[in-house]
Scaffold this active site. Structure first.
Site, PDB file in Angstrom:
ATOM      1  N   TYR A 176     -10.456   4.232 -11.796  1.00  0.00           N
ATOM      2  CA  TYR A 176     -10.458   4.880 -10.465  1.00  0.00           C
ATOM      3  C   TYR A 176     -10.396   6.401 -10.539  1.00  0.00           C
ATOM      4  O   TYR A 176     -10.086   7.036  -9.523  1.00  0.00           O
ATOM      5  CB  TYR A 176      -9.230   4.437  -9.651  1.00  0.00           C
ATOM      6  CG  TYR A 176      -8.813   3.002  -9.791  1.00  0.00           C
ATOM      7  CD1 TYR A 176      -9.593   1.969  -9.261  1.00  0.00           C
ATOM      8  CD2 TYR A 176      -7.616   2.660 -10.415  1.00  0.00           C
ATOM      9  CE1 TYR A 176      -9.177   0.657  -9.366  1.00  0.00           C
ATOM     10  CE2 TYR A 176      -7.199   1.346 -10.520  1.00  0.00           C
ATOM     11  CZ  TYR A 176      -7.991   0.349 -10.004  1.00  0.00           C
ATOM     12  OH  TYR A 176      -7.587  -0.948 -10.112  1.00  0.00           O
TER      13      TYR A 176
ATOM     14  N   GLU B  20       4.748  -5.743   1.818  1.00  0.00           N
ATOM     15  CA  GLU B  20       4.357  -6.327   0.527  1.00  0.00           C
ATOM     16  C   GLU B  20       4.018  -5.253  -0.508  1.00  0.00           C
ATOM     17  O   GLU B  20       2.896  -5.232  -1.042  1.00  0.00           O
ATOM     18  CB  GLU B  20       3.146  -7.219   0.794  1.00  0.00           C
ATOM     19  CG  GLU B  20       2.976  -8.356  -0.178  1.00  0.00           C
ATOM     20  CD  GLU B  20       1.988  -9.337   0.416  1.00  0.00           C
ATOM     21  OE1 GLU B  20       2.461 -10.307   1.027  1.00  0.00           O
ATOM     22  OE2 GLU B  20       0.768  -9.107   0.308  1.00  0.00           O
ATOM     23  N   PRO B  21       4.933  -4.356  -0.778  1.00  0.00           N
ATOM     24  CA  PRO B  21       4.607  -3.268  -1.711  1.00  0.00           C
ATOM     25  C   PRO B  21       4.685  -3.683  -3.169  1.00  0.00           C
ATOM     26  O   PRO B  21       5.507  -4.523  -3.557  1.00  0.00           O
ATOM     27  CB  PRO B  21       5.703  -2.231  -1.417  1.00  0.00           C
ATOM     28  CG  PRO B  21       6.866  -3.047  -0.963  1.00  0.00           C
ATOM     29  CD  PRO B  21       6.310  -4.273  -0.281  1.00  0.00           C
ATOM     30  N   GLY B  22       3.828  -3.102  -3.975  1.00  0.00           N
ATOM     31  CA  GLY B  22       3.891  -3.292  -5.418  1.00  0.00           C
ATOM     32  C   GLY B  22       4.183  -1.950  -6.078  1.00  0.00           C
ATOM     33  O   GLY B  22       5.229  -1.711  -6.656  1.00  0.00           O
ATOM     34  N   ARG B  23       3.221  -1.028  -5.922  1.00  0.00           N
ATOM     35  CA  ARG B  23       3.314   0.280  -6.573  1.00  0.00           C
ATOM     36  C   ARG B  23       4.638   0.991  -6.280  1.00  0.00           C
ATOM     37  O   ARG B  23       5.268   1.533  -7.183  1.00  0.00           O
ATOM     38  CB  ARG B  23       2.145   1.149  -6.064  1.00  0.00           C
ATOM     39  CG  ARG B  23       2.026   2.489  -6.752  1.00  0.00           C
ATOM     40  CD  ARG B  23       0.978   3.370  -6.029  1.00  0.00           C
ATOM     41  NE  ARG B  23      -0.216   2.658  -5.673  1.00  0.00           N
ATOM     42  CZ  ARG B  23      -1.273   2.505  -6.475  1.00  0.00           C
ATOM     43  NH1 ARG B  23      -1.258   3.032  -7.672  1.00  0.00           N
ATOM     44  NH2 ARG B  23      -2.322   1.845  -6.056  1.00  0.00           N
TER      45      ARG B  23
ATOM     46  N   CYS C 275     -13.680   2.800 -28.297  1.00  0.00           N
ATOM     47  CA  CYS C 275     -15.038   3.208 -28.600  1.00  0.00           C
ATOM     48  C   CYS C 275     -15.924   3.268 -27.356  1.00  0.00           C
ATOM     49  O   CYS C 275     -16.904   2.544 -27.244  1.00  0.00           O
ATOM     50  CB  CYS C 275     -15.596   2.216 -29.615  1.00  0.00           C
ATOM     51  SG  CYS C 275     -17.114   2.770 -30.331  1.00  0.00           S
TER      52      CYS C 275
ATOM     53  N   GLY D 299       0.801  -1.221   0.000  1.00  0.00           N
ATOM     54  CA  GLY D 299       0.000   0.000   0.000  1.00  0.00           C
ATOM     55  C   GLY D 299       0.836   1.273   0.000  1.00  0.00           C
ATOM     56  O   GLY D 299       0.283   2.378  -0.031  1.00  0.00           O
TER      57      GLY D 299
END
Ligand code: LLP
Length: 421
Positions: free
Chosen positions: A317, A274-277, A346, A231
């Site tokens: 988002y 547990e970071p991703g971003r 489209c 997070g």
């Protein structure tokens, strides 16, 4: 080439001397570009944020599971979480050892659990029924459990992953039932984990959730590790000088908490985040091309090849990504103006930036969408039968290498079977 508002990438030295137009000429538009130096820098900031010796950074591969990105994260000493057998497969292909992969799954089948189990990859059960399923298949095994302590956070309600209004984790109130299942199948609970949601720049909810998780942890005698979740946010509004998450301060707070916990627990255990971003977002820029400029009902639209098939975050988002404008010829824009930047899909929601104040954009300008390394390519699709873009990595010596080829038209039919007519 001139950059009309290239302050952020210039300050970072993002392109390491490469000309975005040459990259596009070589690999086509749109194009994901990653910077290896920045990626490694973010990895190192995380691995060194705490003094506690047994502190690991578990990279959340859903943010970007491209092989080269995973390989660099592994070489920087990160572990990896996986959400699916596919992510396990990619992480193994990138060289992560099985004891550094953690299957943090949600609502998986028995056979998906077994995909991990028979590769000796630890599984975290996210509900009592998943724990029951695992126990019935593998009594006497080691297992972890994802707990929901009731505290959630996130940049949008769709990415808050703990608290009373989400599908995730075992409700802390159900711990007695969880213990009963562990006993019934003689399971050894070696780890507990949580993930409260995605993107905080201010750490108070995260710290509260860590304390809440640790207050439950005392009751589990066999723990080898506790995973606090990811997070960790990044500033998406860099052009407005948005501040960064204070990692050093967060590290200090976590250190105090971890050392205190092990004193009370009576022995040392491992801790993980547990970071991703945070690992990969800022290491990626998405390049795209302005194909048309027009006015409808007083709004000026810049039509690009950056549809939500390429970057889904703004559509999903309402996420903000800073945008830079690059021009091949040395022609300045004399004014800034509010424009709405749209893609070529489209749907009228196919908007990447609404009413954004930018230097006047001309046809054939390139746009650099910043902080696109996380949840960019990994959430892209071939909607409207568009080809997913290539990915290029700028190495530390400045060379730009292809790490994923652009889709080709044949990819659209390669797994389909035509019928007899
Ligand atoms: N651990 C678990 C169990 C997760 O579900 C996630 C993200 C993470 C760790 C990493 O979270 P991060 O450090 O990246 O915030 N697509 C959204 C974000 C969804 C995150 C889902 N889970 C976006 O583009 O903002």
């Amino acid at each position: 080439m001139i950059k009309l508002n290239g302050k952020v990438t210039d300050t970072l030295g993002f392109f390491e001397g490469n000309d975005p137009f040459s990259l596009i000429q070589m690999y086509s538009s749109p194009l994901y570009v990653y910077n290896e130096r920045i990626l490694r820098q973010r990895c190192r900031e995380l691995t060194s944020m705490c003094f506690y010796p047994d502190f690991a950074v578990n990279y959340s591969a859903k943010a970007n599971s491209s092989l080269a990105i995973l390989q660099i994260a592994r070489q920087e000493g990160l572990y990896a979480d996986a959400m699916s057998p596919g992510e396990i497969y990619l992480e193994r292909a990138a060289g992560f050892p099985k004891n550094k992969i953690f299957f943090v799954c949600n609502n998986v089948s028995g056979s998906e659990m077994n995909y991990a189990f028979f590769r000796q990859i630890l599984i975290s059960a996210d509900s009592l029924s998943q724990l029951e399923l695992f126990g019935s298949m593998h009594p006497g095994s080691r297992v972890a459990a994802r707990l929901n302590c009731g505290i959630g956070t996130g940049h949008h309600e769709k990415v808050v992953t703990a608290g009373k209004k989400t599908k995730f984790g075992i409700d802390a109130e159900l711990v007695p039932e969880m213990i009963a299942i562990l006993e019934k199948y003689d399971l050894k609970l070696v780890g507990i984990n949580q993930h409260i949601g995605s993107l905080f720049l201010e750490d108070s909810s995260y710290i509260d959730s860590v304390n809440a998780l640790l207050s439950l942890a005392k009751d589990f005698p066999d723990l080898e590790f506790i995973d606090f979740g990811g997070g960790f946010g990044i500033p998406y509004e860099k052009q407005l000088d948005q501040g960064r998450l204070d990692l050093a301060k967060l590290g200090e707070k976590l250190d105090l908490i971890m050392y205190e916990f092990v004193k009370q627990y009576g022995r040392e255990i491992s801790f993980m985040i547990e970071p991703g971003r945070y690992v990969v977002a800022e290491a990626g820029v998405l390049l795209g091309t302005a194909h048309s400029v027009k006015k409808v009902g007083g709004t000026k639209y810049v039509g690009t090849d950056l549809g939500f098939n390429v970057l889904a975050r703004p559509m999903l988002y309402d996420s903000h990504h800073d945008i830079e404008v690059y021009r091949k010829e040395d022609i300045p824009s004399w004014k800034t103006e509010a424009v709405t930047i749209v893609g070529n899909i489209c749907e009228s929601g196919d908007i990447i930036a609404k009413d954004r104040q930018l230097p006047e954009i001309l046809e054939n300008d390139l746009l650099g969408v910043l902080d696109a390394g996380a949840y960019g390519y990994s959430m892209s699709s071939s909607y409207n039968s568009r080809l997913r873009p290539a990915e290029v990595l700028i190495r530390r010596d400045g060379s730009a290498i292809l790490i994923r080829k652009r889709d080709i038209l044949e990819d659209l039919v390669k797994s389909q079977l035509s019928i007899e007519l």
